[in-house]
Write a protein that holds these residues in place. Structure first.
Motif, PDB file in Angstrom:
ATOM      1  N   ALA A   1      54.363  47.193  36.450  1.00  0.00           N
ATOM      2  CA  ALA A   1      55.317  46.927  35.380  1.00  0.00           C
ATOM      3  C   ALA A   1      55.596  45.437  35.214  1.00  0.00           C
ATOM      4  CB  ALA A   1      56.621  47.678  35.667  1.00  0.00           C
ATOM      5  N   GLY A   2      54.617  44.598  35.511  1.00  0.00           N
ATOM      6  CA  GLY A   2      54.895  43.171  35.498  1.00  0.00           C
ATOM      7  C   GLY A   2      54.125  42.354  34.494  1.00  0.00           C
ATOM      8  N   GLY A   3      53.497  43.015  33.524  1.00  0.00           N
ATOM      9  CA  GLY A   3      52.645  42.289  32.587  1.00  0.00           C
ATOM     10  C   GLY A   3      53.380  41.618  31.444  1.00  0.00           C
TER      11      GLY A   3
ATOM     12  N   GLY B   1      51.736  37.783  39.245  1.00  0.00           N
ATOM     13  CA  GLY B   1      51.716  37.869  37.789  1.00  0.00           C
ATOM     14  C   GLY B   1      50.576  37.108  37.137  1.00  0.00           C
ATOM     15  N   ASN B   2      49.447  36.981  37.853  1.00  0.00           N
ATOM     16  CA  ASN B   2      48.291  36.259  37.310  1.00  0.00           C
ATOM     17  C   ASN B   2      47.317  37.155  36.563  1.00  0.00           C
ATOM     18  OD1 ASN B   2      49.228  33.832  38.384  1.00  0.00           O
ATOM     19  ND2 ASN B   2      48.282  34.265  40.356  1.00  0.00           N
ATOM     20  N   GLY B   3      47.641  38.434  36.428  1.00  0.00           N
ATOM     21  CA  GLY B   3      46.768  39.383  35.748  1.00  0.00           C
ATOM     22  C   GLY B   3      46.777  40.712  36.481  1.00  0.00           C
ATOM     23  N   TYR B   4      46.403  41.762  35.775  1.00  0.00           N
ATOM     24  CA  TYR B   4      46.443  43.122  36.325  1.00  0.00           C
ATOM     25  C   TYR B   4      45.588  43.250  37.585  1.00  0.00           C
ATOM     26  CZ  TYR B   4      46.041  48.208  36.486  1.00  0.00           C
ATOM     27  OH  TYR B   4      46.059  49.517  36.886  1.00  0.00           O
ATOM     28  N   VAL B   5      44.337  42.838  37.498  1.00  0.00           N
ATOM     29  CA  VAL B   5      43.430  42.967  38.641  1.00  0.00           C
ATOM     30  C   VAL B   5      43.909  42.101  39.806  1.00  0.00           C
ATOM     31  CG1 VAL B   5      41.068  42.577  39.464  1.00  0.00           C
ATOM     32  CG2 VAL B   5      41.448  43.627  37.227  1.00  0.00           C
ATOM     33  N   GLU B   6      44.323  40.902  39.522  1.00  0.00           N
ATOM     34  CA  GLU B   6      44.825  40.016  40.563  1.00  0.00           C
ATOM     35  C   GLU B   6      46.043  40.609  41.257  1.00  0.00           C
ATOM     36  OE1 GLU B   6      44.025  39.130  37.482  1.00  0.00           O
ATOM     37  OE2 GLU B   6      42.494  37.582  37.672  1.00  0.00           O
TER      38      GLU B   6
ATOM     39  N   PHE C   1      46.753  52.465  47.837  1.00  0.00           N
ATOM     40  CA  PHE C   1      47.907  53.064  47.167  1.00  0.00           C
ATOM     41  C   PHE C   1      47.495  53.716  45.858  1.00  0.00           C
ATOM     42  CE2 PHE C   1      47.518  48.731  45.677  1.00  0.00           C
ATOM     43  CZ  PHE C   1      47.799  48.785  44.317  1.00  0.00           C
ATOM     44  N   VAL C   2      48.389  54.538  45.319  1.00  0.00           N
ATOM     45  CA  VAL C   2      48.224  55.109  43.985  1.00  0.00           C
ATOM     46  C   VAL C   2      48.925  54.178  43.009  1.00  0.00           C
ATOM     47  CG1 VAL C   2      48.810  57.038  42.461  1.00  0.00           C
ATOM     48  CG2 VAL C   2      47.991  57.486  44.782  1.00  0.00           C
ATOM     49  N   SER C   3      48.229  53.824  41.939  1.00  0.00           N
ATOM     50  CA  SER C   3      48.729  52.899  40.935  1.00  0.00           C
ATOM     51  C   SER C   3      48.980  53.650  39.628  1.00  0.00           C
ATOM     52  CB  SER C   3      47.678  51.807  40.712  1.00  0.00           C
ATOM     53  OG  SER C   3      47.919  51.110  39.522  1.00  0.00           O
ATOM     54  N   VAL C   4      50.155  53.424  39.050  1.00  0.00           N
ATOM     55  CA  VAL C   4      50.526  54.065  37.792  1.00  0.00           C
ATOM     56  C   VAL C   4      51.027  52.995  36.831  1.00  0.00           C
ATOM     57  CG1 VAL C   4      51.973  55.808  36.683  1.00  0.00           C
ATOM     58  CG2 VAL C   4      51.296  56.114  39.059  1.00  0.00           C
ATOM     59  N   SER C   5      50.529  52.990  35.614  1.00  0.00           N
ATOM     60  CA  SER C   5      51.029  52.066  34.591  1.00  0.00           C
ATOM     61  C   SER C   5      52.408  52.537  34.124  1.00  0.00           C
ATOM     62  CB  SER C   5      50.078  52.013  33.400  1.00  0.00           C
ATOM     63  OG  SER C   5      48.858  51.452  33.783  1.00  0.00           O
ATOM     64  N   ALA C   6      53.298  51.590  33.914  1.00  0.00           N
ATOM     65  CA  ALA C   6      54.661  51.923  33.474  1.00  0.00           C
ATOM     66  C   ALA C   6      54.709  52.418  32.040  1.00  0.00           C
ATOM     67  CB  ALA C   6      55.557  50.701  33.623  1.00  0.00           C
TER      68      ALA C   6
ATOM     69  N   ALA D   1      43.828  55.312  41.933  1.00  0.00           N
ATOM     70  CA  ALA D   1      44.046  55.131  43.364  1.00  0.00           C
ATOM     71  C   ALA D   1      43.256  53.883  43.733  1.00  0.00           C
ATOM     72  CB  ALA D   1      43.565  56.345  44.142  1.00  0.00           C
ATOM     73  N   VAL D   2      43.892  52.992  44.470  1.00  0.00           N
ATOM     74  CA  VAL D   2      43.290  51.695  44.782  1.00  0.00           C
ATOM     75  C   VAL D   2      42.907  51.664  46.261  1.00  0.00           C
ATOM     76  CG1 VAL D   2      43.607  49.195  44.734  1.00  0.00           C
ATOM     77  CG2 VAL D   2      44.712  50.628  42.994  1.00  0.00           C
ATOM     78  N   GLY D   3      41.601  51.581  46.479  1.00  0.00           N
ATOM     79  CA  GLY D   3      41.071  51.517  47.834  1.00  0.00           C
ATOM     80  C   GLY D   3      40.231  50.267  48.013  1.00  0.00           C
ATOM     81  N   THR D   4      39.425  50.259  49.066  1.00  0.00           N
ATOM     82  CA  THR D   4      38.661  49.056  49.410  1.00  0.00           C
ATOM     83  C   THR D   4      37.153  49.244  49.367  1.00  0.00           C
ATOM     84  OG1 THR D   4      38.798  49.666  51.742  1.00  0.00           O
ATOM     85  CG2 THR D   4      40.498  48.166  50.904  1.00  0.00           C
ATOM     86  N   GLU D   5      36.664  50.478  49.146  1.00  0.00           N
ATOM     87  CA  GLU D   5      35.226  50.741  49.243  1.00  0.00           C
ATOM     88  C   GLU D   5      34.673  51.425  47.992  1.00  0.00           C
ATOM     89  OE1 GLU D   5      34.398  52.969  52.783  1.00  0.00           O
ATOM     90  OE2 GLU D   5      35.681  51.693  54.004  1.00  0.00           O
TER      91      GLU D   5
END
Length: 179
Positions: A6-8, A68-73, A85-90, A141-145
């Motif tokens: 929720a920071g865009g 706040g440098n961008g969504y992916v960042e 974690f699980v990511s949900v757009s506001a 869902a945001v993982g590393t692999e």
């Protein structure tokens, strides 16, 4: 852990989307109420979203400030801070707790899951982002692999409110579905 993004800047909307109302409730509160049913939820805000931070403070909602440098960042920052974690757009006003449960159950904690809808489930009035034949939705869902698509079944996840026209549509749908 569930984190609501929720920071865009909300450049297409021209104002902070999370505080905008759909059916007399801010989009952030609508999303938060559903995610909270599933598990621990944090809201990710940045300096670009002061009204969203104020809403969190007023409602007693836990939040974390991202660069706040961008969504992916911001996702990378949150992954480093909290692990997978699980990511949900506001701006998903019709998210249901069951949508979050579905992606959470499929998440192995390593491979990222991009929430998608098959085109046949997308209501004809909606114009979601389509990639590789699927409508991309703001539940992941945001993982590393690596990464894979995860099919969801709630057609209203295709309505990611980014423009004033989509906000009007969300309010019309809200009146129709009583939500």
């Amino acid at each position: 852990m569930i984190i609501i993004m929720a920071g865009g800047r909300s450049s297409r909307m021209g104002q902070e989307k999370p505080v905008l109302k759909v059916g007399n409730r801010s989009m952030l509160l609508r999303v938060y109420e559903e995610t909270e049913k599933v598990g621990e939820t944090l809201v990710a805000v940045s300096k670009k979203a002061p009204k969203t931070r104020e809403l969190c403070l007023r409602e007693g909602i836990s939040f974390v400030e991202t660069p706040g440098n961008g969504y992916v960042e911001d996702l990378i920052y949150l992954l480093r801070e909290f692990g997978p974690f699980v990511s949900v757009s506001a701006d998903l006003p019709f998210l249901k707790a069951s949508d979050v449960v579905a992606i959470e159950k499929a998440f192995d904690g390593r491979t990222s899951l991009t929430g998608v809808l098959p085109p046949k489930l997308v209501p004809k009035d909606l114009r979601p982002v389509v990639y590789r034949g699927y409508a991309i939705v703001g539940l992941n869902a945001v993982g590393t692999e690596g990464e894979r698509f995860f099919e969801l079944s709630n057609p209203l996840l295709a309505l990611n409110v980014n423009t004033p026209e989509e906000l009007k549509l969300a309010n019309r749908i809200s009146r129709l579905v009583g939500r």
